[in-house]
Write a protein that holds these residues in place. Structure first.
Motif, PDB file in Angstrom:
ATOM      1  N   ASP A 336       0.724  -1.349   0.039  1.00 39.68           N
ATOM      2  CA  ASP A 336      -0.078  -0.121  -0.076  1.00 39.68           C
ATOM      3  C   ASP A 336       1.079   1.299  -0.010  1.00 39.68           C
ATOM      4  O   ASP A 336       0.192   2.319  -0.174  1.00 39.68           O
ATOM      5  CB  ASP A 336      -0.968  -0.085   1.152  1.00 39.68           C
ATOM      6  CG  ASP A 336      -0.272  -0.056   2.456  1.00 39.68           C
ATOM      7  OD1 ASP A 336       1.091  -0.465   2.405  1.00 39.68           O
ATOM      8  OD2 ASP A 336      -0.771   0.243   3.660  1.00 39.68           O
ATOM      9  N   ARG A 337       2.140   1.241   0.163  1.00 38.70           N
ATOM     10  CA  ARG A 337       2.943   2.562   0.078  1.00 38.70           C
ATOM     11  C   ARG A 337       3.191   2.979  -1.309  1.00 38.70           C
ATOM     12  O   ARG A 337       3.628   4.192  -1.374  1.00 38.70           O
ATOM     13  CB  ARG A 337       4.356   2.115   0.544  1.00 38.70           C
ATOM     14  CG  ARG A 337       4.498   1.736   2.134  1.00 38.70           C
ATOM     15  CD  ARG A 337       5.755   1.939   2.705  1.00 38.70           C
ATOM     16  NE  ARG A 337       6.529   3.255   2.386  1.00 38.70           N
ATOM     17  CZ  ARG A 337       7.569   3.613   2.570  1.00 38.70           C
ATOM     18  NH1 ARG A 337       8.303   2.671   3.200  1.00 38.70           N
ATOM     19  NH2 ARG A 337       8.225   4.722   2.442  1.00 38.70           N
ATOM     20  N   ILE A 338       2.852   1.887  -2.507  1.00 39.83           N
ATOM     21  CA  ILE A 338       3.053   2.465  -3.641  1.00 39.83           C
ATOM     22  C   ILE A 338       1.627   2.507  -4.288  1.00 39.83           C
ATOM     23  O   ILE A 338       0.850   1.722  -4.452  1.00 39.83           O
ATOM     24  CB  ILE A 338       4.167   1.637  -4.540  1.00 39.83           C
ATOM     25  CG1 ILE A 338       5.417   1.671  -3.719  1.00 39.83           C
ATOM     26  CG2 ILE A 338       4.150   2.237  -5.961  1.00 39.83           C
ATOM     27  CD1 ILE A 338       6.342   0.756  -4.356  1.00 39.83           C
ATOM     28  N   ALA A 339       1.345   3.781  -5.022  1.00 42.20           N
ATOM     29  CA  ALA A 339       0.046   3.854  -5.359  1.00 42.20           C
ATOM     30  C   ALA A 339       0.394   4.230  -7.103  1.00 42.20           C
ATOM     31  O   ALA A 339       1.135   4.826  -7.507  1.00 42.20           O
ATOM     32  CB  ALA A 339      -0.752   5.061  -4.890  1.00 42.20           C
ATOM     33  N   GLU A 341      -1.356   5.319 -10.465  1.00 43.15           N
ATOM     34  CA  GLU A 341      -2.487   5.786 -11.203  1.00 43.15           C
ATOM     35  C   GLU A 341      -2.459   6.056 -12.578  1.00 43.15           C
ATOM     36  O   GLU A 341      -1.741   6.521 -13.206  1.00 43.15           O
ATOM     37  CB  GLU A 341      -2.479   7.224 -10.632  1.00 43.15           C
ATOM     38  CG  GLU A 341      -2.463   7.499  -8.985  1.00 43.15           C
ATOM     39  CD  GLU A 341      -2.204   8.939  -8.626  1.00 43.15           C
ATOM     40  OE1 GLU A 341      -2.335   9.911  -9.392  1.00 43.15           O
ATOM     41  OE2 GLU A 341      -2.330   8.876  -7.513  1.00 43.15           O
ATOM     42  N   GLU A 373       3.914   5.617   4.806  1.00 44.98           N
ATOM     43  CA  GLU A 373       2.556   5.522   5.086  1.00 44.98           C
ATOM     44  C   GLU A 373       2.053   5.188   3.826  1.00 44.98           C
ATOM     45  O   GLU A 373       2.836   5.442   2.806  1.00 44.98           O
ATOM     46  CB  GLU A 373       2.131   7.079   5.514  1.00 44.98           C
ATOM     47  CG  GLU A 373       2.518   8.128   4.535  1.00 44.98           C
ATOM     48  CD  GLU A 373       2.319   9.519   4.951  1.00 44.98           C
ATOM     49  OE1 GLU A 373       2.157   9.841   6.153  1.00 44.98           O
ATOM     50  OE2 GLU A 373       2.151  10.394   4.135  1.00 44.98           O
ATOM     51  N   PRO A 374       0.932   4.978   3.641  1.00 45.67           N
ATOM     52  CA  PRO A 374       0.092   4.321   2.598  1.00 45.67           C
ATOM     53  C   PRO A 374       0.183   5.508   1.420  1.00 45.67           C
ATOM     54  O   PRO A 374       0.072   6.665   1.706  1.00 45.67           O
ATOM     55  CB  PRO A 374      -1.272   4.195   2.877  1.00 45.67           C
ATOM     56  CG  PRO A 374      -1.217   3.816   4.314  1.00 45.67           C
ATOM     57  CD  PRO A 374      -0.163   4.735   4.992  1.00 45.67           C
ATOM     58  N   GLY A 375       0.500   5.197   0.049  1.00 48.82           N
ATOM     59  CA  GLY A 375       0.657   6.183  -0.704  1.00 48.82           C
ATOM     60  C   GLY A 375       1.620   7.060  -0.843  1.00 48.82           C
ATOM     61  O   GLY A 375       1.338   8.233  -1.539  1.00 48.82           O
ATOM     62  N   SER A 376       2.535   6.934  -0.175  1.00 49.30           N
ATOM     63  CA  SER A 376       3.901   7.622  -0.120  1.00 49.30           C
ATOM     64  C   SER A 376       4.555   7.899  -1.386  1.00 49.30           C
ATOM     65  O   SER A 376       5.220   9.089  -1.499  1.00 49.30           O
ATOM     66  CB  SER A 376       4.629   7.465   1.154  1.00 49.30           C
ATOM     67  OG  SER A 376       5.024   6.127   0.795  1.00 49.30           O
ATOM     68  N   ARG A 378       4.120   7.571  -5.621  1.00 52.62           N
ATOM     69  CA  ARG A 378       2.935   7.253  -6.668  1.00 52.62           C
ATOM     70  C   ARG A 378       3.414   7.191  -7.776  1.00 52.62           C
ATOM     71  O   ARG A 378       4.538   7.938  -8.186  1.00 52.62           O
ATOM     72  CB  ARG A 378       2.059   8.778  -6.566  1.00 52.62           C
ATOM     73  CG  ARG A 378       1.149   8.818  -5.416  1.00 52.62           C
ATOM     74  CD  ARG A 378       0.216  10.154  -5.660  1.00 52.62           C
ATOM     75  NE  ARG A 378       1.106  11.203  -5.828  1.00 52.62           N
ATOM     76  CZ  ARG A 378       0.647  12.439  -6.486  1.00 52.62           C
ATOM     77  NH1 ARG A 378      -0.445  12.291  -7.134  1.00 52.62           N
ATOM     78  NH2 ARG A 378       1.358  13.378  -6.579  1.00 52.62           N
ATOM     79  N   ASP A 394       7.317  11.051  -4.837  1.00 49.88           N
ATOM     80  CA  ASP A 394       7.237  10.844  -3.240  1.00 49.88           C
ATOM     81  C   ASP A 394       7.107  11.926  -2.439  1.00 49.88           C
ATOM     82  O   ASP A 394       7.184  13.101  -3.082  1.00 49.88           O
ATOM     83  CB  ASP A 394       8.588   9.923  -3.014  1.00 49.88           C
ATOM     84  CG  ASP A 394       9.655  10.739  -2.896  1.00 49.88           C
ATOM     85  OD1 ASP A 394       9.926  11.884  -2.400  1.00 49.88           O
ATOM     86  OD2 ASP A 394      10.693  10.575  -3.737  1.00 49.88           O
ATOM     87  N   ASN A 395       6.664  11.668  -1.443  1.00 53.45           N
ATOM     88  CA  ASN A 395       6.433  12.947  -0.027  1.00 53.45           C
ATOM     89  C   ASN A 395       7.326  13.079   0.882  1.00 53.45           C
ATOM     90  O   ASN A 395       7.230  13.466   1.884  1.00 53.45           O
ATOM     91  CB  ASN A 395       5.220  12.521   0.341  1.00 53.45           C
ATOM     92  CG  ASN A 395       5.127  11.214   1.233  1.00 53.45           C
ATOM     93  OD1 ASN A 395       6.144  10.505   1.305  1.00 53.45           O
ATOM     94  ND2 ASN A 395       4.011  11.074   1.785  1.00 53.45           N
TER      95      ASN A 395
END
Length: 458
Positions: A336-339, A341, A373-376, A378, A394-395
């Protein structure tokens, strides 16, 4: 010296001389008119001729002054006839019309003279500019490293620069049919004249020298042929390759020295150490540095294979999720860390193994620096016309501005255990596939963008 001074003074007093001459003409013509019977003699037209000649060279206001003097002379002459000889007052109509003609002639002639003078001045200035431009063009063409030839419709040389003679190895080119000097050029020249644009570029070999020819149409009966010495280009490219290879070898030697020193030191301590705990720590140091050397050698080997790109169609909407799943499993990263799109199905032209290596490197850096964190991290895909943008965002803290200029340089890294070849290798692999990798400084975190070719419909 006195003659020059006299001429200069005469030029400065030109308007005064002109005024004296014209005043004398007006008085003389008026007296002739009176002696010949007045305005009915027709001699008044001579005033128009004198005024027209003066208006060609005199300032406009001065020409109008001459017209006023001529009009006054005409009216005075007619007034004398009326007062002295009781001539009918209706006779003032003809002198009045002639006076109006004097003003019209002086005004129109002066305006036309100014236009002619302005156009002459513009033509002289443009002529000087054109002459200067021609001299500059001749100097540039004469000093060009490429040969330049102007050909007529039959393929004969009309003009050329000195470099063309040196490249073709002949003493005189003017009037020579180029097909006789360059084997195989005649057929390509005829095809190009017939409208085949593909024949505009020709590569030939002349006495062991590689030549690249490029034809351009001038819009007239002539064509321009550029002759490039590809042998010199190949030698220059080879020199640059050897220079880059020397720098790469020096950097590799520097990078290998540190792990080897650590391994050697750990091995010496291992010989002296008897305790099991210390022996395990020293063995781990040896293994870590050995793996670091292995990564360095693998990256260098990848640099050697960057030109071996096998173009393939990669549908990102199905390929990216499978790639991310494989990456998370091998790097022990929560899924879940990689989203991912991908709004619409899109396919790119890219060597799949190269794309895998590029994204693997970018995702590894993104996961390392992003928050846990999740989606950190993309993976976002955008498509525009025939271009596809694959963004890795990344964030994390992003890249410091002071290091942006070195971001894609080989052996530049901020990690103590990094080789500094990851981003450089990623950009080289993208270039080998006709794509571009860049860093976009538009947000707080790191943003890498791959711009690739969109695959046409099958």
């Amino acid at each position: 010296m006195m003659r020059v001074s006299l001429l200069r003074n005469l030029r400065d007093l030109f308007n005064l001389q002109l005024s004296l001459h014209l005043g004398l003409d007006i008085v003389s013509i008026t007296l002739l008119m009176y002696a010949s019977g007045g305005i009915h003699s027709g001699l008044g037209v001579m005033l128009l001729i004198a005024l027209t000649g003066a208006a060609l060279v005199a300032p406009r206001l001065l020409a109008l002054l001459y017209a006023a003097l001529a009009a006054i002379a005409l009216l005075l002459e007619q007034g004398y006839w009326v007062l002295r000889f009781d001539a009918p007052t209706q006779n003032f109509l003809q002198p009045g019309l002639l006076a109006i003609g004097c003003f019209a002639s002086a005004g129109v002639t002066g305006w036309l003279a100014q236009r002619v003078a302005a156009n002459e001045s513009l033509a002289r200035r443009r002529g000087r500019e054109l002459e200067t431009q021609l001299r500059i063009n001749q100097l540039v063409i004469a000093d060009m490293q490429d040969g330049v030839l102007v050909l007529d419709r039959e393929g004969r040389v009309a003009q050329h620069n000195p470099q063309a003679q040196r490249l073709l190895g002949v003493g005189s080119l003017l009037g020579v049919e180029l097909a006789r000097l360059l084997p195989g050029f005649g057929e390509r020249w005829r095809d190009w004249r017939a409208g085949d644009s593909a024949a505009a570029r020709v590569e030939l070999d002349l006495r062991g020298r590689g030549l690249r020819l490029r034809l351009m149409e001038t819009g007239e009966e002539l064509a321009v042929l550029f002759v490039e010495d590809t042998t010199r280009s190949r030698e220059e490219a080879q020199r640059l390759k050897l220079t880059a290879l020397g720098r790469l070898t020096a950097n590799i030697a520097h990078e290998i020295r540190n792990p080897l020193s650590a391994i050697s030191h750990a091995a010496e301590l291992l010989d002296e150490e008897q305790r099991e705990r210390e022996r395990g720590r020293l063995t781990r140091i040896i293994h870590d540095n050995t793996r670091r050397l292995e990564r360095l050698v693998s990256n260098v080997l990848q640099l050697n294979r960057r030109d071996r790109a096998a173009a393939d169609r990669a549908p990102l909407e199905t390929w990216l999720p499978a790639f991310v799943e494989d990456f998370c499993a091998n790097e022990s990263v929560p899924a879940d860390r990689i989203a991912v799109e991908v709004e619409h199905p899109v396919t790119v032209i890219f060597d799949r193994e190269h794309l895998r290596q590029v994204l693997w490197n970018l995702l590894r850096n993104g996961v390392r620096h992003a928050r846990e964190e999740p989606g950190s991290v993309r993976l976002m895909v955008n498509a525009y016309a025939d271009q596809v943008e694959l963004n890795v965002i990344d964030n994390g803290p992003g890249v410091a501005r002071v290091t942006l200029g070195q971001l894609f340089e080989p052996f530049f890294t901020t990690e103590s255990k990094g080789t500094g070849l990851g981003r450089y290798l990623a950009r080289e692999l993208c270039a080998a596939n006709g794509a571009a990798l860049e860093y976009v400084d538009d947000m707080q975190g790191a943003h890498f963008r791959i711009t690739s070719r969109r695959a046409p419909p099958p």
